[in-house]
Design an enzyme around this catalytic site. Structure first.
Site, short mmCIF file in Angstrom:
data_model
loop_
_atom_site.label_atom_id
_atom_site.label_comp_id
_atom_site.label_asym_id
_atom_site.label_seq_id
_atom_site.Cartn_x
_atom_site.Cartn_y
_atom_site.Cartn_z
N SER A 14 10.15 -3.98 -4.11
CA SER A 14 11.10 -2.87 -4.20
C SER A 14 10.88 -2.01 -2.95
O SER A 14 10.01 -1.15 -2.92
CB SER A 14 10.85 -2.04 -5.45
N LYS A 69 7.27 5.77 -6.12
CA LYS A 69 7.79 5.29 -4.83
C LYS A 69 9.28 4.97 -4.95
O LYS A 69 10.09 5.37 -4.12
CB LYS A 69 7.01 4.04 -4.42
N LYS A 79 18.07 -1.51 -6.67
CA LYS A 79 16.79 -1.43 -7.41
C LYS A 79 16.32 0.03 -7.51
O LYS A 79 15.85 0.48 -8.56
CB LYS A 79 15.75 -2.30 -6.69
P1 NAD Z 1 0.64 -5.24 -7.64
O1 NAD Z 1 -0.04 -4.07 -7.05
O2 NAD Z 1 0.16 -5.81 -8.92
O3 NAD Z 1 0.67 -6.44 -6.57
C1 NAD Z 1 0.80 -6.25 -5.19
C2 NAD Z 1 -0.09 -7.27 -4.51
O4 NAD Z 1 0.06 -7.16 -3.09
C3 NAD Z 1 -1.60 -7.03 -4.78
O5 NAD Z 1 -2.17 -8.21 -5.34
C4 NAD Z 1 -2.20 -6.69 -3.42
O6 NAD Z 1 -3.51 -7.19 -3.25
C5 NAD Z 1 -1.20 -7.38 -2.49
N1 NAD Z 1 -1.19 -6.83 -1.14
C6 NAD Z 1 -1.07 -5.53 -0.77
N2 NAD Z 1 -1.05 -5.43 0.57
C7 NAD Z 1 -1.15 -6.71 1.06
C8 NAD Z 1 -1.16 -7.27 2.36
N3 NAD Z 1 -1.08 -6.50 3.45
N4 NAD Z 1 -1.28 -8.62 2.49
C9 NAD Z 1 -1.37 -9.40 1.37
N5 NAD Z 1 -1.36 -8.93 0.11
C10 NAD Z 1 -1.24 -7.60 -0.04
O7 NAD Z 1 2.18 -4.84 -7.73
P2 NAD Z 1 3.32 -5.53 -8.62
O8 NAD Z 1 3.44 -4.78 -9.89
O9 NAD Z 1 3.17 -7.00 -8.60
O10 NAD Z 1 4.61 -5.11 -7.76
C11 NAD Z 1 4.98 -5.79 -6.57
C12 NAD Z 1 6.36 -5.27 -6.14
O11 NAD Z 1 7.29 -5.52 -7.21
C13 NAD Z 1 6.39 -3.76 -5.87
O12 NAD Z 1 7.25 -3.51 -4.78
C14 NAD Z 1 6.95 -3.19 -7.17
O13 NAD Z 1 7.58 -1.94 -6.97
C15 NAD Z 1 7.89 -4.30 -7.60
N6 NAD Z 1 8.16 -4.40 -9.04
C16 NAD Z 1 7.14 -4.33 -9.97
C17 NAD Z 1 7.46 -4.46 -11.33
C18 NAD Z 1 6.37 -4.39 -12.42
O14 NAD Z 1 6.73 -4.27 -13.60
N7 NAD Z 1 5.10 -4.48 -12.10
C19 NAD Z 1 8.77 -4.66 -11.74
C20 NAD Z 1 9.77 -4.77 -10.79
C21 NAD Z 1 9.46 -4.64 -9.44
#
Ligand code: NAD
Length: 295
Positions: free
Chosen positions: A102, A246, A177
């Site tokens: 997102s 965010k 989104k």
């Molecule tokens: P999360 O924090 O669980 O996962 C993010 C991952 O990215 C982590 O494992 C972290 O180690 C990795 N990461 C961060 N910086 C990095 C880098 N420079 N190189 C490699 N890996 C890196 O987050 P999430 O809940 O999986 O969300 C991911 C995206 O999806 C976000 O943008 C969030 O807003 C969106 N989203 C989340 C949900 C939800 O319900 N969790 C739903 C819809 C959308």
């Protein structure tokens, strides 16, 4: 195993709460996946799921037809693609990059302008549905970008989703989104304030939720969050408070960039940021209830 999909190599960067189950569904559909996350534990999990665990983002991108990013925000996506991680330098000619994070739509437009002269095509394809639907492979995807490019990645998107909306130009998926999460986050605050108000007056919180759920006040929070994660103090929805703050901030920035005065959006953004300051970005987003109850 779908042998046609097997010929498509997907590089997947960001194996968190959402990314890992999305990879599992790509594997189930027969895609060959090269995954990378900065967390060693996440790399071990993706290897256990049957993907190739890579030691860098660049390695995950090398030889991939499609590179998916599922990272916390758009500036991390940009750093990974164009910064020191050097993903863009490792991409095969004609590779398609799909940012499913997102991210902010203005960042996405800029990123596309940077990638295009190098021959790479970008699609923004954020998701809604949360971790549960990521696991089930039934996410909703909002895809922005050139229709022919989205056509080319349609089977990849279908492996993770139940519904794909084509929202228009590049960045439009990310705008959609942010709009969704503003409406969801504002609805959550309203539902929680309703419960706090009623309980302070003397109503039972379960009764408040039951009545809302068969009345015009029902929303996603009353239906699938209040009893499941809030009233029982479980607070385990799997979506971090910092990510919600965010997303609402992105919607607010977009309104400001378009010179729109939106009082409720501005106020909602301020409240989620204040909750994040008090509870920390890693708190579950449903924990905003604790902030609202204490305010
Ligand atoms: P999360 O924090 O669980 O996962 C993010 C991952 O990215 C982590 O494992 C972290 O180690 C990795 N990461 C961060 N910086 C990095 C880098 N420079 N190189 C490699 N890996 C890196 O987050 P999430 O809940 O999986 O969300 C991911 C995206 O999806 C976000 O943008 C969030 O807003 C969106 N989203 C989340 C949900 C939800 O319900 N969790 C739903 C819809 C959308």
């Amino acid at each position: 195993m779908n042998t046609k999909n097997e010929l498509t190599v997907v590089g997947f960067i960001g194996l968190g709460r959402m990314g890992l189950p999305m990879v599992e569904n790509l594997l189930k559909s027969g895609f060959s996946v090269q995954g990378f996350d900065q967390s060693e534990a996440a790399r071990a999990e993706v290897a256990a799921a049957g993907a190739t665990a890579c030691s860098s983002a660049k390695e995950a991108a090398r030889g991939a037809d499609v590179v998916i990013t599922m990272l916390p925000n758009g500036s991390i996506v940009r750093d990974v693609l164009l910064g020191e991680a050097g993903v863009a330098d490792a991409l095969s000619p004609g590779a398609i990059i799909v940012d499913m994070s997102s991210s902010a739509p203005t960042d996405t437009t800029y990123l596309s302008e940077q990638l295009q002269p190098r021959g790479f095509r970008l699609v923004d394809a954020p998701v809604s549905g949360g971790r549960k639907r990521a696991v089930d492979g039934t996410l909703t995807i909002m895809a922005g970008g050139e229709p022919t490019v989205i056509d080319a990645i349609q089977p990849v998107l279908e492996a993770m989703s139940a519904k794909i909306f084509r929202t228009g130009k590049i960045g439009s998926g990310h705008a959609m989104k942010a709009i969704n999460n503003y409406v969801s986050g504002a609805g959550m605050v309203a539902a929680m304030e309703g419960v706090i108000l009623g309980e302070t007056f003397g109503l039972a919180p379960e009764v408040i939720v039951d009545v809302l759920n068969v009345s015009t006040g029902r929303n996603n929070t009353t239906e699938v969050k209040m009893k499941q994660f809030v009233l029982n103090r479980d607070f385990g929805s799997g979506f971090a408070l910092g990510l919600m703050a965010k997303d609402i901030g992105i919607a607010n920035d977009l309104a400001e960039a378009l010179n729109l005065q939106m009082g409720s959006l501005a106020e909602t953004s301020v409240r989620w940021k204040a909750a994040q300051d008090r509870l920390g970005p890693d708190a579950d987003h449903t924990e905003i209830y604790r902030f609202l109850a204490d305010s």
